[in-house]
Design a protein around this motif. Sequence first.
Motif, PDB file in Angstrom:
ATOM      1  N   LEU A 185      -9.054  -6.896  -3.833  1.00 23.07           N
ATOM      2  CA  LEU A 185      -7.741  -6.271  -3.907  1.00 23.07           C
ATOM      3  C   LEU A 185      -7.204  -6.336  -5.337  1.00 23.07           C
ATOM      4  CD1 LEU A 185      -5.998  -7.592  -0.671  1.00 23.07           C
ATOM      5  CD2 LEU A 185      -7.447  -5.597  -0.974  1.00 23.07           C
ATOM      6  N   LYS A 186      -6.635  -5.227  -5.805  1.00 25.09           N
ATOM      7  CA  LYS A 186      -6.051  -5.169  -7.153  1.00 25.09           C
ATOM      8  C   LYS A 186      -4.639  -4.589  -7.132  1.00 25.09           C
ATOM      9  CE  LYS A 186      -9.280  -6.894  -9.616  1.00 25.09           C
ATOM     10  NZ  LYS A 186      -9.078  -8.268  -9.968  1.00 25.09           N
ATOM     11  N   ARG A 187      -4.502  -3.359  -6.586  1.00 23.44           N
ATOM     12  CA  ARG A 187      -3.204  -2.681  -6.484  1.00 23.44           C
ATOM     13  C   ARG A 187      -3.031  -2.240  -5.039  1.00 23.44           C
ATOM     14  NH1 ARG A 187      -0.533  -1.741 -10.916  1.00 23.44           N
ATOM     15  NH2 ARG A 187       0.668   0.020 -10.154  1.00 23.44           N
ATOM     16  N   VAL A 188      -2.054  -2.836  -4.362  1.00 24.57           N
ATOM     17  CA  VAL A 188      -1.901  -2.630  -2.922  1.00 24.57           C
ATOM     18  C   VAL A 188      -0.481  -2.186  -2.584  1.00 24.57           C
ATOM     19  CG1 VAL A 188      -2.101  -3.729  -0.645  1.00 24.57           C
ATOM     20  CG2 VAL A 188      -3.589  -4.472  -2.522  1.00 24.57           C
ATOM     21  N   VAL A 189      -0.374  -1.135  -1.777  1.00 25.73           N
ATOM     22  CA  VAL A 189       0.902  -0.755  -1.176  1.00 25.73           C
ATOM     23  C   VAL A 189       0.923  -1.355   0.216  1.00 25.73           C
ATOM     24  CG1 VAL A 189       2.234   1.155  -0.171  1.00 25.73           C
ATOM     25  CG2 VAL A 189       1.336   1.353  -2.488  1.00 25.73           C
ATOM     26  N   VAL A 190       1.991  -2.068   0.533  1.00 26.80           N
ATOM     27  CA  VAL A 190       2.186  -2.640   1.859  1.00 26.80           C
ATOM     28  C   VAL A 190       3.254  -1.806   2.556  1.00 26.80           C
ATOM     29  CG1 VAL A 190       2.887  -4.675   3.177  1.00 26.80           C
ATOM     30  CG2 VAL A 190       1.580  -4.945   1.042  1.00 26.80           C
ATOM     31  N   ALA A 191       2.889  -1.200   3.679  1.00 29.11           N
ATOM     32  CA  ALA A 191       3.818  -0.374   4.458  1.00 29.11           C
ATOM     33  C   ALA A 191       4.170  -1.130   5.733  1.00 29.11           C
ATOM     34  CB  ALA A 191       3.182   0.967   4.778  1.00 29.11           C
ATOM     35  N   ILE A 192       5.428  -1.531   5.851  1.00 33.10           N
ATOM     36  CA  ILE A 192       5.857  -2.319   7.000  1.00 33.10           C
ATOM     37  C   ILE A 192       6.635  -1.458   7.985  1.00 33.10           C
ATOM     38  CG2 ILE A 192       7.856  -3.171   5.722  1.00 33.10           C
ATOM     39  CD1 ILE A 192       7.739  -5.696   7.485  1.00 33.10           C
ATOM     40  N   SER A 193       6.284  -1.602   9.258  1.00 33.18           N
ATOM     41  CA  SER A 193       6.971  -0.896  10.338  1.00 33.18           C
ATOM     42  C   SER A 193       7.005  -1.835  11.546  1.00 33.18           C
ATOM     43  CB  SER A 193       6.236   0.401  10.679  1.00 33.18           C
ATOM     44  OG  SER A 193       6.865   1.050  11.765  1.00 33.18           O
ATOM     45  N   VAL A 194       7.983  -2.720  11.569  1.00 29.69           N
ATOM     46  CA  VAL A 194       8.040  -3.709  12.644  1.00 29.69           C
ATOM     47  C   VAL A 194       9.255  -3.568  13.546  1.00 29.69           C
ATOM     48  CG1 VAL A 194       6.631  -5.414  11.425  1.00 29.69           C
ATOM     49  CG2 VAL A 194       9.116  -5.492  11.210  1.00 29.69           C
ATOM     50  N   HIS A 195      10.224  -2.780  13.152  1.00 29.59           N
ATOM     51  CA  HIS A 195      11.431  -2.650  13.966  1.00 29.59           C
ATOM     52  C   HIS A 195      11.139  -1.886  15.245  1.00 29.59           C
ATOM     53  CE1 HIS A 195      14.052  -3.197  10.149  1.00 29.59           C
ATOM     54  NE2 HIS A 195      13.470  -4.313  10.546  1.00 29.59           N
ATOM     55  N   SER A 196      11.897  -2.196  16.291  1.00 32.70           N
ATOM     56  CA  SER A 196      11.703  -1.581  17.597  1.00 32.70           C
ATOM     57  C   SER A 196      12.988  -0.917  18.060  1.00 32.70           C
ATOM     58  CB  SER A 196      11.277  -2.639  18.611  1.00 32.70           C
ATOM     59  OG  SER A 196      11.280  -2.101  19.916  1.00 32.70           O
ATOM     60  N   TRP A 227      -4.160   0.187   0.726  1.00 32.44           N
ATOM     61  CA  TRP A 227      -2.840   0.060   1.324  1.00 32.44           C
ATOM     62  C   TRP A 227      -2.956  -0.701   2.626  1.00 32.44           C
ATOM     63  CZ3 TRP A 227      -0.918   2.370   5.849  1.00 32.44           C
ATOM     64  CH2 TRP A 227      -1.694   3.371   6.404  1.00 32.44           C
ATOM     65  N   LEU A 228      -1.937  -1.486   2.904  1.00 38.77           N
ATOM     66  CA  LEU A 228      -1.907  -2.390   4.044  1.00 38.77           C
ATOM     67  C   LEU A 228      -0.785  -1.978   4.978  1.00 38.77           C
ATOM     68  CD1 LEU A 228      -2.939  -5.121   5.307  1.00 38.77           C
ATOM     69  CD2 LEU A 228      -1.213  -6.258   3.882  1.00 38.77           C
ATOM     70  N   ALA A 229      -1.133  -1.612   6.214  1.00 36.82           N
ATOM     71  CA  ALA A 229      -0.148  -1.251   7.230  1.00 36.82           C
ATOM     72  C   ALA A 229       0.172  -2.494   8.056  1.00 36.82           C
ATOM     73  CB  ALA A 229      -0.701  -0.155   8.127  1.00 36.82           C
ATOM     74  N   LEU A 230       1.463  -2.811   8.175  1.00 34.23           N
ATOM     75  CA  LEU A 230       1.926  -3.919   9.005  1.00 34.23           C
ATOM     76  C   LEU A 230       2.802  -3.338  10.116  1.00 34.23           C
ATOM     77  CD1 LEU A 230       3.061  -6.457   6.243  1.00 34.23           C
ATOM     78  CD2 LEU A 230       0.800  -6.218   7.300  1.00 34.23           C
ATOM     79  N   GLU A 231       2.368  -3.510  11.363  1.00 27.94           N
ATOM     80  CA  GLU A 231       3.114  -2.949  12.496  1.00 27.94           C
ATOM     81  C   GLU A 231       3.259  -3.997  13.595  1.00 27.94           C
ATOM     82  OE1 GLU A 231       0.567   0.354  13.452  1.00 27.94           O
ATOM     83  OE2 GLU A 231       1.746   1.693  12.180  1.00 27.94           O
ATOM     84  N   SER A 232       4.421  -3.988  14.252  1.00 28.25           N
ATOM     85  CA  SER A 232       4.593  -4.927  15.360  1.00 28.25           C
ATOM     86  C   SER A 232       3.732  -4.485  16.534  1.00 28.25           C
ATOM     87  CB  SER A 232       6.065  -5.032  15.766  1.00 28.25           C
ATOM     88  OG  SER A 232       6.562  -3.789  16.149  1.00 28.25           O
ATOM     89  N   GLU A 233       3.045  -5.459  17.138  1.00 27.51           N
ATOM     90  CA  GLU A 233       2.219  -5.194  18.319  1.00 27.51           C
ATOM     91  C   GLU A 233       2.990  -5.507  19.596  1.00 27.51           C
ATOM     92  OE1 GLU A 233      -2.431  -5.694  17.736  1.00 27.51           O
ATOM     93  OE2 GLU A 233      -1.382  -7.603  17.733  1.00 27.51           O
ATOM     94  N   TRP A 234       3.725  -6.588  19.562  1.00 29.04           N
ATOM     95  CA  TRP A 234       4.517  -7.014  20.709  1.00 29.04           C
ATOM     96  C   TRP A 234       5.671  -7.868  20.215  1.00 29.04           C
ATOM     97  CZ3 TRP A 234       4.820 -12.266  20.967  1.00 29.04           C
ATOM     98  CH2 TRP A 234       3.803 -12.991  20.336  1.00 29.04           C
ATOM     99  N   ILE A 235       6.738  -7.889  21.001  1.00 31.05           N
ATOM    100  CA  ILE A 235       7.909  -8.696  20.672  1.00 31.05           C
ATOM    101  C   ILE A 235       8.373  -9.369  21.956  1.00 31.05           C
ATOM    102  CG2 ILE A 235      10.292  -8.669  19.836  1.00 31.05           C
ATOM    103  CD1 ILE A 235       9.550  -6.110  18.246  1.00 31.05           C
TER     104      ILE A 235
END
Length: 189
Positions: A41-52, A111-119
Amino acid sequence: MDGLGRRSVLVGLGASLTGCVPSGPIAVTQSNVDAAYGKKLKRVVVAISVHSAKLTKEQNLTLLQAGELKQSFDSKWGALGISVDVIDVDGFGDKARAIGDAVARFGAEQWLALESEWILTQIQAVKAYGIAASLYDVATGKRIWRATTQLPDFWRSSGHDLVIKLGRQNAADQYVDSLTEKLRADGLL
């Protein structure tokens, strides 16, 4: 049993149970990696989508936020020579376009996608949640790494703004530490 006796028993039970829980959240991450991928990894975009949409505004505020993640990634990955940009894609109608624009603007290699799986909620509070992380190579569009992280027992404390903000930053730090450990073990750092 009279009212005072019942209260004493309940207070005693609460005090004894308080000592049985961990002092803070412990991020537990499981991962897999594309063994053929040879880049670090050198240059990474992290895209967060955790809200429900199923949670209230206040409940969503207890989840990881882009600002806290950005601070954690900058602190921890910056020391490793990795540049990171974090975007919250929950507010975008076209998430793919928002991610594509961020990747192009930042010159990201991955790029790294972060998504909520369960809450899990309990008595109107977020008790725990899981985040799925997928790392993609920008040049090929191929997913090169996937992880799931369980973030347990976060919000036992009150709903005061400062407590929530400090709790989220602590959670973001522990989450990034857990991802870093797994990415290092999987040969990507």
